[in-house]
Design a protein around this motif. Structure first.
Motif, PDB file in Angstrom:
ATOM      1  N   ARG A 183       0.832  -1.212   0.000  1.00 41.31           N
ATOM      2  CA  ARG A 183       0.000   0.000   0.000  1.00 41.31           C
ATOM      3  C   ARG A 183       0.858   1.249   0.000  1.00 41.31           C
ATOM      4  O   ARG A 183       0.464   2.291  -0.519  1.00 41.31           O
ATOM      5  CB  ARG A 183      -0.904  -0.015   1.238  1.00 41.31           C
ATOM      6  N   ILE A 184       2.049   1.155   0.587  1.00 38.06           N
ATOM      7  CA  ILE A 184       2.966   2.285   0.647  1.00 38.06           C
ATOM      8  C   ILE A 184       3.976   2.237  -0.497  1.00 38.06           C
ATOM      9  O   ILE A 184       4.313   3.258  -1.099  1.00 38.06           O
ATOM     10  CB  ILE A 184       3.727   2.293   1.998  1.00 38.06           C
ATOM     11  N   GLY A 185       4.463   1.027  -0.803  1.00 37.90           N
ATOM     12  CA  GLY A 185       5.542   0.894  -1.772  1.00 37.90           C
ATOM     13  C   GLY A 185       5.122   1.101  -3.219  1.00 37.90           C
ATOM     14  O   GLY A 185       5.846   1.738  -4.001  1.00 37.90           O
ATOM     15  N   ILE A 186       3.956   0.582  -3.609  1.00 39.51           N
ATOM     16  CA  ILE A 186       3.518   0.700  -5.003  1.00 39.51           C
ATOM     17  C   ILE A 186       3.345   2.160  -5.436  1.00 39.51           C
ATOM     18  O   ILE A 186       3.799   2.543  -6.520  1.00 39.51           O
ATOM     19  CB  ILE A 186       2.220  -0.111  -5.228  1.00 39.51           C
ATOM     20  N   PRO A 187       2.708   3.033  -4.625  1.00 42.70           N
ATOM     21  CA  PRO A 187       2.630   4.436  -5.038  1.00 42.70           C
ATOM     22  C   PRO A 187       3.996   5.093  -5.234  1.00 42.70           C
ATOM     23  O   PRO A 187       4.178   5.890  -6.162  1.00 42.70           O
ATOM     24  CB  PRO A 187       1.863   5.096  -3.881  1.00 42.70           C
ATOM     25  N   ALA A 188       4.957   4.755  -4.355  1.00 42.61           N
ATOM     26  CA  ALA A 188       6.295   5.330  -4.501  1.00 42.61           C
ATOM     27  C   ALA A 188       6.950   4.854  -5.793  1.00 42.61           C
ATOM     28  O   ALA A 188       7.540   5.642  -6.545  1.00 42.61           O
ATOM     29  CB  ALA A 188       7.155   4.949  -3.291  1.00 42.61           C
ATOM     30  N   LEU A 189       6.847   3.550  -6.068  1.00 41.21           N
ATOM     31  CA  LEU A 189       7.435   3.012  -7.302  1.00 41.21           C
ATOM     32  C   LEU A 189       6.749   3.576  -8.544  1.00 41.21           C
ATOM     33  O   LEU A 189       7.401   3.853  -9.552  1.00 41.21           O
ATOM     34  CB  LEU A 189       7.326   1.485  -7.295  1.00 41.21           C
ATOM     35  N   ALA A 190       5.429   3.758  -8.468  1.00 41.65           N
ATOM     36  CA  ALA A 190       4.694   4.314  -9.606  1.00 41.65           C
ATOM     37  C   ALA A 190       5.147   5.739  -9.898  1.00 41.65           C
ATOM     38  O   ALA A 190       5.346   6.120 -11.068  1.00 41.65           O
ATOM     39  CB  ALA A 190       3.192   4.277  -9.330  1.00 41.65           C
ATOM     40  N   GLY A 191       5.310   6.537  -8.848  1.00 38.77           N
ATOM     41  CA  GLY A 191       5.767   7.912  -9.044  1.00 38.77           C
ATOM     42  C   GLY A 191       7.125   7.972  -9.711  1.00 38.77           C
ATOM     43  O   GLY A 191       7.345   8.748 -10.648  1.00 38.77           O
ATOM     44  N   LEU A 192       8.050   7.140  -9.244  1.00 36.66           N
ATOM     45  CA  LEU A 192       9.390   7.113  -9.841  1.00 36.66           C
ATOM     46  C   LEU A 192       9.349   6.633 -11.286  1.00 36.66           C
ATOM     47  O   LEU A 192       9.994   7.204 -12.172  1.00 36.66           O
ATOM     48  CB  LEU A 192      10.304   6.193  -9.021  1.00 36.66           C
ATOM     49  N   SER A 193       8.599   5.577 -11.553  1.00 32.24           N
ATOM     50  CA  SER A 193       8.573   4.965 -12.873  1.00 32.24           C
ATOM     51  C   SER A 193       7.952   5.889 -13.915  1.00 32.24           C
ATOM     52  O   SER A 193       8.449   6.001 -15.045  1.00 32.24           O
ATOM     53  CB  SER A 193       7.811   3.636 -12.825  1.00 32.24           C
TER      54      SER A 193
ATOM     55  N   VAL B 271      -0.208   8.130 -12.817  1.00 26.98           N
ATOM     56  CA  VAL B 271       0.391   7.759 -11.538  1.00 26.98           C
ATOM     57  C   VAL B 271      -0.688   7.560 -10.470  1.00 26.98           C
ATOM     58  O   VAL B 271      -0.519   6.745  -9.543  1.00 26.98           O
ATOM     59  CB  VAL B 271       1.430   8.821 -11.106  1.00 26.98           C
ATOM     60  N   VAL B 272      -1.809   8.256 -10.582  1.00 26.76           N
ATOM     61  CA  VAL B 272      -2.910   8.064  -9.635  1.00 26.76           C
ATOM     62  C   VAL B 272      -3.487   6.656  -9.782  1.00 26.76           C
ATOM     63  O   VAL B 272      -3.718   5.946  -8.793  1.00 26.76           O
ATOM     64  CB  VAL B 272      -4.017   9.124  -9.858  1.00 26.76           C
ATOM     65  N   ILE B 273      -3.713   6.229 -11.026  1.00 18.73           N
ATOM     66  CA  ILE B 273      -4.302   4.905 -11.272  1.00 18.73           C
ATOM     67  C   ILE B 273      -3.327   3.784 -10.915  1.00 18.73           C
ATOM     68  O   ILE B 273      -3.685   2.802 -10.252  1.00 18.73           O
ATOM     69  CB  ILE B 273      -4.752   4.790 -12.746  1.00 18.73           C
ATOM     70  N   ALA B 274      -2.078   3.935 -11.349  1.00 16.31           N
ATOM     71  CA  ALA B 274      -1.085   2.877 -11.115  1.00 16.31           C
ATOM     72  C   ALA B 274      -0.545   2.881  -9.690  1.00 16.31           C
ATOM     73  O   ALA B 274      -0.002   1.874  -9.237  1.00 16.31           O
ATOM     74  CB  ALA B 274       0.071   3.025 -12.097  1.00 16.31           C
ATOM     75  N   GLY B 275      -0.690   4.015  -8.979  1.00 12.04           N
ATOM     76  CA  GLY B 275      -0.154   4.120  -7.637  1.00 12.04           C
ATOM     77  C   GLY B 275      -1.189   3.867  -6.550  1.00 12.04           C
ATOM     78  O   GLY B 275      -1.461   2.713  -6.196  1.00 12.04           O
ATOM     79  N   PRO B 276      -1.792   4.919  -6.010  1.00 11.11           N
ATOM     80  CA  PRO B 276      -2.750   4.737  -4.899  1.00 11.11           C
ATOM     81  C   PRO B 276      -3.925   3.812  -5.218  1.00 11.11           C
ATOM     82  O   PRO B 276      -4.334   3.028  -4.365  1.00 11.11           O
ATOM     83  CB  PRO B 276      -3.238   6.173  -4.644  1.00 11.11           C
TER      84      PRO B 276
ATOM     85  N   ILE C  99       5.857 -10.190  -9.750  1.00  9.07           N
ATOM     86  CA  ILE C  99       5.062 -10.080 -10.974  1.00  9.07           C
ATOM     87  C   ILE C  99       3.665  -9.549 -10.658  1.00  9.07           C
ATOM     88  O   ILE C  99       3.133  -8.683 -11.368  1.00  9.07           O
ATOM     89  CB  ILE C  99       4.979 -11.446 -11.683  1.00  9.07           C
ATOM     90  N   LYS C 100       3.048 -10.036  -9.573  1.00  8.61           N
ATOM     91  CA  LYS C 100       1.696  -9.609  -9.199  1.00  8.61           C
ATOM     92  C   LYS C 100       1.632  -8.131  -8.818  1.00  8.61           C
ATOM     93  O   LYS C 100       0.558  -7.525  -8.876  1.00  8.61           O
ATOM     94  CB  LYS C 100       1.192 -10.432  -8.011  1.00  8.61           C
ATOM     95  N   THR C 101       2.741  -7.574  -8.395  1.00  8.00           N
ATOM     96  CA  THR C 101       2.749  -6.183  -7.920  1.00  8.00           C
ATOM     97  C   THR C 101       3.502  -5.265  -8.881  1.00  8.00           C
ATOM     98  O   THR C 101       2.897  -4.495  -9.622  1.00  8.00           O
ATOM     99  CB  THR C 101       3.372  -6.120  -6.524  1.00  8.00           C
ATOM    100  N   TRP C 102       4.810  -5.387  -8.902  1.00  8.47           N
ATOM    101  CA  TRP C 102       5.650  -4.502  -9.720  1.00  8.47           C
ATOM    102  C   TRP C 102       5.367  -4.646 -11.213  1.00  8.47           C
ATOM    103  O   TRP C 102       5.163  -3.642 -11.917  1.00  8.47           O
ATOM    104  CB  TRP C 102       7.117  -4.802  -9.414  1.00  8.47           C
ATOM    105  N   SER C 103       5.346  -5.873 -11.730  1.00  7.91           N
ATOM    106  CA  SER C 103       5.172  -6.071 -13.175  1.00  7.91           C
ATOM    107  C   SER C 103       3.810  -5.573 -13.656  1.00  7.91           C
ATOM    108  O   SER C 103       3.700  -4.930 -14.715  1.00  7.91           O
ATOM    109  CB  SER C 103       5.334  -7.557 -13.534  1.00  7.91           C
ATOM    110  N   ILE C 104       2.764  -5.854 -12.873  1.00  9.77           N
ATOM    111  CA  ILE C 104       1.427  -5.391 -13.257  1.00  9.77           C
ATOM    112  C   ILE C 104       1.337  -3.876 -13.143  1.00  9.77           C
ATOM    113  O   ILE C 104       0.713  -3.213 -13.981  1.00  9.77           O
ATOM    114  CB  ILE C 104       0.354  -6.085 -12.391  1.00  9.77           C
ATOM    115  N   MET C 105       1.975  -3.301 -12.131  1.00 15.42           N
ATOM    116  CA  MET C 105       1.983  -1.844 -12.001  1.00 15.42           C
ATOM    117  C   MET C 105       2.616  -1.190 -13.226  1.00 15.42           C
ATOM    118  O   MET C 105       2.090  -0.205 -13.772  1.00 15.42           O
ATOM    119  CB  MET C 105       2.759  -1.437 -10.751  1.00 15.42           C
ATOM    120  N   GLU C 106       3.749  -1.722 -13.684  1.00 18.90           N
ATOM    121  CA  GLU C 106       4.413  -1.190 -14.869  1.00 18.90           C
ATOM    122  C   GLU C 106       3.508  -1.301 -16.102  1.00 18.90           C
ATOM    123  O   GLU C 106       3.450  -0.389 -16.938  1.00 18.90           O
ATOM    124  CB  GLU C 106       5.724  -1.955 -15.121  1.00 18.90           C
TER     125      GLU C 106
END
Length: 465
Positions: free
Chosen positions: A161-171, A209-214, A440-447
């Motif tokens: 919940r915390i990490g995905i928004p941060a990674l989305a913002g950077l990516s 970033v809103v959709i892919a992050g929070p 894959i379920k988190t980072w890969s799908i977020m990308e």
């Protein structure tokens, strides 16, 4: 694009170094890219060497004289480094200064102090987006991971919940917003306007970033519920400092080049007279070189000195900031050489003809090509520079805004589905203590969400502007 415009472009284009037909050129492109993919993935050869060898292979399969291929590759490498090399260097210096002075930590702590449980994912995406403007993706990850892990542990939040928004913002910053290397190379390749690309990039980046992050992090947290691994919580850079820069000064320094470049783009639209003295002034101060140089010089006084750095420490900091980008500069330069080889062998014109004959929208074609190369090589930068070389001729007849959207389509495609051949995949896996399936379920799908949403927004904007 009309047949007349294609013929006009063909007349203005450089003479191809080979007279091969479309079939042979198509095989040459596939062979060249296959060589690059095999060398990077199978033989673990550095991307610089792989791109260099792939360019020579492309020319050989296209039937071009090897000496002409070498000349094309060298010219492309030189022009690309000349065009974006200094900008990458200035960005690296600013990023190093931001990290070592404690300015990045000051931004993080100030925003987190005002966030609560419900707003924390939004705070993380804001932090990552601001910090990610001057930093390379890998540096941003290393810088923000301690914050993500500490917030998750101390606040008892789900790590995803915390990490995905941060990674989305950077990516998103990495793929869509200059002055990151990928967008800069694409802008240089297609001849797009940097200020317009920056403005449209931010416009696309915000909803993406809103959709892919929070939003996505809610689902990622349900799919993968893991605690923050304590062994991966490193020391923050500012913990050894007696003092650090203020929030306002740090934020102003980070945003200075963005404001200057956007101001130039706005003045160009409003005045539209190259001889007007106001436009000439903004053409200088809003150029990427001057904007980034100004931020670095201002950063010495707003970041370095408030942190108590001596002149010698600042000089050493600049040197240390430049050292890690040697590899990036070489990859970007070799990508430019590969791009020029594609153009000079006639592949660019072939792509132009295919786009017209098959009625494929140029922006969609650019996105698909970047996706294919990203999946094959695992590198967003390699995907960007290679795709930009292939579709560069498509920009010749485009408006300023559509050329900028072409850059963004390439950037969006270059982020598609990071998997096991991407260094970023393993970086995230190890820092977050995940297994391959969880990554894959988190980072890969977020990308993938970032790539698809940004690509769709680019196509939508192309219908409006």
């Amino acid at each position: 694009m009309t047949r007349l415009s294609v013929e006009m472009l063909a007349a203005d284009a450089p003479e191809p170094i080979t007279s091969a037909g479309h079939a042979q050129l198509g095989i040459a492109v596939l062979a060249g890219i296959a060589v690059i993919v095999l060398l990077i993935t199978k033989f673990k050869l550095h991307a610089f060497l792989s791109l260099t060898i792939g360019s020579l292979a492309l020319g050989a399969f296209a039937g071009a004289p090897l000496d002409k291929v070498i000349t094309s590759f060298s010219a492309g490498l030189g022009s690309t480094v000349a065009g974006v090399g200094v900008l990458i260097a200035l960005g690296a210096i600013l990023g190093k200064m931001l990290a070592d002075s404690g300015g990045a930590d000051q931004i993080v702590d100030t925003i987190l102090a005002k966030a609560n449980g419900r707003t924390m994912p939004w705070a993380m995406v804001l932090i990552a987006s601001v910090i990610g403007l001057p930093l390379f993706f890998e540096v941003g990850v290393v810088l923000l991971i301690p914050v993500v892990l500490m917030v998750a542990k101390r606040g008892n939040y789900s790590l995803m919940r915390i990490g995905i928004p941060a990674l989305a913002g950077l990516s998103v910053m990495h793929g869509l917003v200059p002055p990151h290397p990928g967008p800069l190379v694409a802008i240089d390749a297609v001849g797009a306007n940097l200020g317009v690309t920056l403005a449209l990039g931010v416009l696309v980046a915000v909803p993406t970033v809103v959709i892919a992050g929070p939003v996505f992090s809610k689902y990622a947290a349900r799919w993968v519920d893991v605690p923050a691994p304590e062994r991966m919580i490193p020391q923050r850079p500012s913990e050894d400092l007696e003092r650090r820069p203020g929030f306002g000064a740090t934020l102003a320094t980070i945003l200075l080049p963005v404001v200057l470049m956007l101001a130039k783009a706005l003045v160009d639209i409003v005045i539209d007279d190259p001889e007007h003295h106001v436009q000439r002034v903004f053409d200088v101060i809003g150029s990427p070189l001057i904007a980034l140089l100004a931020a670095v010089l201002v950063g010495i006084f707003t970041l370095g000195m408030p942190a108590g750095f001596s002149k010698e420490r600042i000089s050493s900091l600049v040197e240390k900031g430049l050292a890690p980008i040697a590899s990036i500069l070489l990859i970007v330069g070799a990508g430019g050489g590969f791009k020029q080889t594609l153009i000079d062998t006639g592949v660019g014109q072939m792509v132009l003809d295919i786009s017209e004959d098959w009625s494929i929208p140029a922006l969609l074609l650019a996105w698909l090509i970047a996706v294919a190369i990203r999946l094959a090589t695992g590198s967003a930068t390699v995907a960007t520079v290679s795709a930009a070389g292939l579709v560069a001729p498509l920009a010749a007849d485009m408006s300023t805004t559509h050329a900028a959207l072409l850059v963004l389509a390439i950037g969006a495609g270059s982020l598609f589905f990071s998997h096991v051949n991407d260094a970023g995949f393993w970086l995230v896996k190890e820092y977050f203590g995940l297994n391959v399936g969880q990554t894959i379920k988190t980072w890969s799908i977020m990308e993938t969400i970032i790539s698809v949403v940004a690509g769709a927004l680019v196509l939508l904007l192309s219908l409006i502007i």
